[in-house]
Design a protein around this motif. Structure first.
Motif, PDB file in Angstrom:
ATOM      1  N   LEU A 128      -1.126  -8.317  -5.954  1.00 39.63           N
ATOM      2  CA  LEU A 128      -1.739  -7.623  -7.085  1.00 39.63           C
ATOM      3  C   LEU A 128      -0.913  -6.438  -7.561  1.00 39.63           C
ATOM      4  O   LEU A 128      -1.101  -5.971  -8.682  1.00 39.63           O
ATOM      5  N   VAL A 129      -0.016  -5.967  -6.731  1.00 40.08           N
ATOM      6  CA  VAL A 129       0.836  -4.828  -7.099  1.00 40.08           C
ATOM      7  C   VAL A 129       2.292  -5.285  -7.018  1.00 40.08           C
ATOM      8  O   VAL A 129       2.819  -5.492  -5.922  1.00 40.08           O
ATOM      9  N   PRO A 130       2.971  -5.489  -8.150  1.00 40.87           N
ATOM     10  CA  PRO A 130       4.379  -5.911  -8.109  1.00 40.87           C
ATOM     11  C   PRO A 130       5.248  -4.889  -7.394  1.00 40.87           C
ATOM     12  O   PRO A 130       4.957  -3.691  -7.371  1.00 40.87           O
ATOM     13  N   GLN A 131       6.320  -5.377  -6.794  1.00 40.25           N
ATOM     14  CA  GLN A 131       7.223  -4.512  -6.056  1.00 40.25           C
ATOM     15  C   GLN A 131       7.915  -3.518  -6.993  1.00 40.25           C
ATOM     16  O   GLN A 131       8.383  -3.881  -8.062  1.00 40.25           O
ATOM     17  N   PRO A 134       5.291   2.211  -9.784  1.00 36.23           N
ATOM     18  CA  PRO A 134       5.005   3.623  -9.457  1.00 36.23           C
ATOM     19  C   PRO A 134       3.555   3.781  -8.990  1.00 36.23           C
ATOM     20  O   PRO A 134       2.656   3.065  -9.455  1.00 36.23           O
ATOM     21  N   PRO A 135       3.289   4.686  -8.077  1.00 34.71           N
ATOM     22  CA  PRO A 135       1.911   4.880  -7.570  1.00 34.71           C
ATOM     23  C   PRO A 135       0.900   5.196  -8.662  1.00 34.71           C
ATOM     24  O   PRO A 135      -0.271   4.812  -8.567  1.00 34.71           O
ATOM     25  N   LEU A 137       0.755   3.980 -11.642  1.00 34.96           N
ATOM     26  CA  LEU A 137       0.408   2.774 -12.404  1.00 34.96           C
ATOM     27  C   LEU A 137      -0.237   1.685 -11.551  1.00 34.96           C
ATOM     28  O   LEU A 137      -0.614   0.637 -12.095  1.00 34.96           O
ATOM     29  N   MET A 138      -0.365   1.912 -10.255  1.00 31.57           N
ATOM     30  CA  MET A 138      -0.901   0.863  -9.385  1.00 31.57           C
ATOM     31  C   MET A 138      -2.319   0.428  -9.761  1.00 31.57           C
ATOM     32  O   MET A 138      -2.611  -0.773  -9.804  1.00 31.57           O
ATOM     33  N   PRO A 139      -3.261   1.355 -10.068  1.00 29.99           N
ATOM     34  CA  PRO A 139      -4.602   0.880 -10.465  1.00 29.99           C
ATOM     35  C   PRO A 139      -4.582   0.013 -11.721  1.00 29.99           C
ATOM     36  O   PRO A 139      -5.318  -0.986 -11.806  1.00 29.99           O
ATOM     37  N   PHE A 140      -3.738   0.374 -12.698  1.00 30.19           N
ATOM     38  CA  PHE A 140      -3.653  -0.432 -13.916  1.00 30.19           C
ATOM     39  C   PHE A 140      -3.037  -1.802 -13.632  1.00 30.19           C
ATOM     40  O   PHE A 140      -3.468  -2.816 -14.187  1.00 30.19           O
ATOM     41  N   MET A 141      -2.028  -1.851 -12.758  1.00 27.04           N
ATOM     42  CA  MET A 141      -1.392  -3.122 -12.433  1.00 27.04           C
ATOM     43  C   MET A 141      -2.348  -4.043 -11.688  1.00 27.04           C
ATOM     44  O   MET A 141      -2.337  -5.259 -11.888  1.00 27.04           O
TER      45      MET A 141
END
Length: 223
Positions: A128-131, A134-135, A137-141
């Protein structure tokens, strides 16, 4: 008399009965019985196609195939038969309906998701979180990846349905103008219809291939 163009895709448009769905199995009836007994050119052709698809699907799935290539090859053949049967006159095109395409796409997607979340939960969460995200943007990703996973069966089904409907509608529109054209223009109309029929034959092969390949790619993400 058809009320609109899309009424030609209704299941009961011919005999006012839902028996048109039986066209899904007409492809089995046109296979000669001797096809299964003695090798022929058709048998060799299908064998080469199946082995080619098996090698490609095995490459996409990796080492953990466990006979999964047989399922996706069968999916390819079913869609291909139904796409081609829809090109014949007065035969119901079952793949132009979301009822059939969603029936093929939704159970596959559900089985992949259930298997992935039950057996490989950490991998599914990490996916769910691409490698390199940035921290901040993690909730949006996570939201974006979740939505993209949820709409996958819908995109598979709608892609196949829309491509099958578009070509048939275009051929219907051109064919309905025939009685109002001069003999000279009718010749051009027939040539255009032949070219469209060839194009639709290519679309039938391509869409069945795309459907099966995308299903294979979705399954490879959870293995």
């Amino acid at each position: 008399m058809m009320m609109n163009l899309f009424s030609s895709f209704e299941p009961g448009v011919t005999f006012n009965l839902p028996l048109n769905w039986m066209s899904t199995f007409i492809g089995l009836l046109i296979i000669p019985p001797m096809y299964w007994v003695f090798p022929s050119r058709h048998h060799i052709l299908w064998t080469n196609i199946i082995f080619t698809l098996h090698k490609e699907f095995k490459t996409l799935l990796g080492k953990k195939t466990n006979g999964m290539t047989l399922m996706f090859i069968s999916l390819f053949v079913i869609i291909l038969f139904n796409n081609f049967m829809g090109l014949f006159p007065y035969i119901f095109t079952s793949t132009s309906h979301l009822v059939l395409t969603l029936t093929l796409a939704l159970p596959l997607w559900m089985s992949f998701m259930i298997y992935g979340w039950l057996t490989n939960t950490i991998h599914m969460l990490a996916h769910l979180v691409p490698q390199g995200t940035p921290p901040l943007l993690m909730p949006f990703m996570v939201c974006i990846e979740t939505i993209s996973n949820i709409i996958r069966p819908g995109t598979l089904a709608i892609r196949l349905t829309a491509n099958m409907i578009a070509g048939h509608l275009l051929m219907t529109l051109l064919g309905s103008t025939g009685p109002h054209l001069s003999p000279m223009l009718v010749n051009f109309l027939v040539m255009a219809q032949i070219l469209l029929l060839i194009l639709e034959s290519a679309v039938a092969i391509i869409q069945s291939y795309v459907f099966s390949v995308l299903s294979t790619l979705y399954s490879s993400e959870v293995i």
